[in-house]
Write an enzyme that holds these catalytic residues in place. Sequence first.
Site, mmCIF file in Angstrom:
data_model
loop_
_atom_site.group_PDB
_atom_site.id
_atom_site.type_symbol
_atom_site.label_atom_id
_atom_site.label_comp_id
_atom_site.label_asym_id
_atom_site.label_seq_id
_atom_site.Cartn_x
_atom_site.Cartn_y
_atom_site.Cartn_z
ATOM 1 C CB ALA A 64 26.327 35.274 46.384
ATOM 2 N N GLY A 110 28.758 39.590 48.024
ATOM 3 C CA GLY A 110 27.788 39.516 49.108
ATOM 4 C C GLY A 110 28.425 39.692 50.483
ATOM 5 C CD GLU A 113 26.126 43.005 47.496
ATOM 6 O OE1 GLU A 113 26.387 41.790 47.389
ATOM 7 O OE2 GLU A 113 25.353 43.597 46.725
ATOM 8 C CD GLU A 133 29.110 41.595 43.241
ATOM 9 O OE1 GLU A 133 29.974 42.468 43.021
ATOM 10 O OE2 GLU A 133 28.600 41.399 44.363
HETATM 11 N N1 COA Z 1 31.258 30.921 45.939
HETATM 12 C C1 COA Z 1 31.487 29.607 45.997
HETATM 13 N N2 COA Z 1 32.664 29.084 46.351
HETATM 14 C C2 COA Z 1 33.637 29.925 46.680
HETATM 15 C C3 COA Z 1 33.474 31.323 46.638
HETATM 16 C C4 COA Z 1 32.202 31.821 46.250
HETATM 17 N N3 COA Z 1 31.936 33.115 46.220
HETATM 18 N N4 COA Z 1 34.641 31.918 46.988
HETATM 19 C C5 COA Z 1 35.507 30.918 47.255
HETATM 20 N N5 COA Z 1 34.909 29.722 47.055
HETATM 21 C C6 COA Z 1 35.496 28.395 47.239
HETATM 22 C C7 COA Z 1 36.422 28.018 46.100
HETATM 23 O O1 COA Z 1 35.689 27.511 44.999
HETATM 24 C C8 COA Z 1 37.296 26.975 46.772
HETATM 25 O O2 COA Z 1 36.562 25.769 46.844
HETATM 26 P P1 COA Z 1 37.265 24.355 46.467
HETATM 27 O O3 COA Z 1 38.401 24.238 47.453
HETATM 28 O O4 COA Z 1 36.195 23.345 46.677
HETATM 29 O O5 COA Z 1 37.749 24.503 45.064
HETATM 30 C C9 COA Z 1 37.423 27.497 48.186
HETATM 31 O O6 COA Z 1 36.328 28.377 48.392
HETATM 32 C C10 COA Z 1 38.711 28.254 48.442
HETATM 33 O O7 COA Z 1 38.801 29.316 47.474
HETATM 34 P P2 COA Z 1 40.050 29.524 46.489
HETATM 35 O O8 COA Z 1 39.562 30.260 45.293
HETATM 36 O O9 COA Z 1 40.753 28.234 46.257
HETATM 37 O O10 COA Z 1 40.978 30.464 47.397
HETATM 38 P P3 COA Z 1 42.057 31.509 46.882
HETATM 39 O O11 COA Z 1 42.820 31.908 48.089
HETATM 40 O O12 COA Z 1 42.823 30.969 45.725
HETATM 41 O O13 COA Z 1 41.211 32.755 46.354
HETATM 42 C C11 COA Z 1 39.440 34.427 46.427
HETATM 43 C C12 COA Z 1 40.441 33.523 47.227
HETATM 44 C C13 COA Z 1 38.523 35.063 47.435
HETATM 45 C C14 COA Z 1 40.247 35.493 45.668
HETATM 46 C C15 COA Z 1 38.668 33.532 45.428
HETATM 47 O O14 COA Z 1 38.125 32.433 46.141
HETATM 48 C C16 COA Z 1 37.537 34.247 44.727
HETATM 49 O O15 COA Z 1 37.778 35.011 43.816
HETATM 50 N N6 COA Z 1 36.272 33.963 45.128
HETATM 51 C C17 COA Z 1 35.103 34.503 44.495
HETATM 52 C C18 COA Z 1 34.908 35.950 44.847
HETATM 53 C C19 COA Z 1 33.702 36.520 44.140
HETATM 54 O O16 COA Z 1 33.655 36.646 42.944
HETATM 55 N N7 COA Z 1 32.697 36.888 44.950
HETATM 56 C C20 COA Z 1 31.503 37.500 44.438
HETATM 57 C C21 COA Z 1 30.484 36.486 44.164
HETATM 58 S S1 COA Z 1 28.999 37.262 43.599
#
Ligand code: COA
Length: 258
Positions: A64, A110, A113, A133
């Site tokens: 999400a 999400g 999910e 989460e």
């Molecule tokens: N919501 C909003 N933005 C998200 C996102 C999310 N769930 N997941 C990634 N993004 C965005 C990042 O903020 C970043 O945006 P920016 O370039 O404007 O800063 C962009 O997507 C790229 O992500 P980034 O974190 O830089 O890539 P990464 O390769 O370093 O890491 C992940 C990849 C997937 C490990 C990391 O993005 C992450 O942990 N995301 C969240 C996962 C999460 O907690 N999901 C559950 C949500 S309930």
Amino acid sequence: MKTLSLSFQSQILIITINRTDKLNALNKQVIEELSAAIDDVYNNPDIKSAVITGSGEKAFVAGADISEFTALDANGGKALAQKGQENVFNKIENSPKPVIAAVNGFALGGGCELAMACHFRVAGNNAKFGQPEVNLGLIPGYGGTQRLTQLAGKGRAMEMILSGNLIDAHTALQYGLVNYVVAPEELLKKAIGILEIINSKAPLAVAGAIKAVNAVFDEQLDGYGIEIDTFGELFNTEDAKEGAAAFMEKRKPAFRGR
Ligand code: COA
């Protein structure tokens, strides 16, 4: 559609979530557009099945959209989860036409999910699954506690949800979370190949099978009773008559969905 790309192949709707710069995170607009795309799967007679995938090489859906969480209180969080479950996740699960996930990278929160709400999943060998989460002080809200437990079993679901640890595609295969792991460039081809087989079967039988299998997971329902009723009702369809006749006449059946 601003956040989805839609294309057709062999009567299959290919739904690609298209927010590559945010790793295809599910914001309000994606949820609304997914809901509309799934309505089309239900209602458009030209669509026999669908695949959901993510754009880019990195992510299916990274969860999400966390940037939308900051303004939420208890009621807002509950509404977000409830609306999403009703309008997208449960709608996919209950679709009378098969919807499968082609998981091409991160399927987190999400995203995991969404993949689990689909009828089954095919993964690229670069896929990673997780329910992180807990790292945000939250729990899954789009059905993850239920569907991950159904698919992977209680111990594995507990470990993933409590630790937030990610698993790779081969572990997901071992957990029963995905049916196949293939090279990323083969992913869509594999998903489409399976759906082409399903699309050649009798549509009402496919819909009846989805309904009966889903009934296993609804305690309010008598799954065996639903199977008996559906089995019986299908004998009234033209396709069941055609199926038996074609078998007897040693020819391929021509199903019409009637
Ligand atoms: N919501 C909003 N933005 C998200 C996102 C999310 N769930 N997941 C990634 N993004 C965005 C990042 O903020 C970043 O945006 P920016 O370039 O404007 O800063 C962009 O997507 C790229 O992500 P980034 O974190 O830089 O890539 P990464 O390769 O370093 O890491 C992940 C990849 C997937 C490990 C990391 O993005 C992450 O942990 N995301 C969240 C996962 C999460 O907690 N999901 C559950 C949500 S309930």
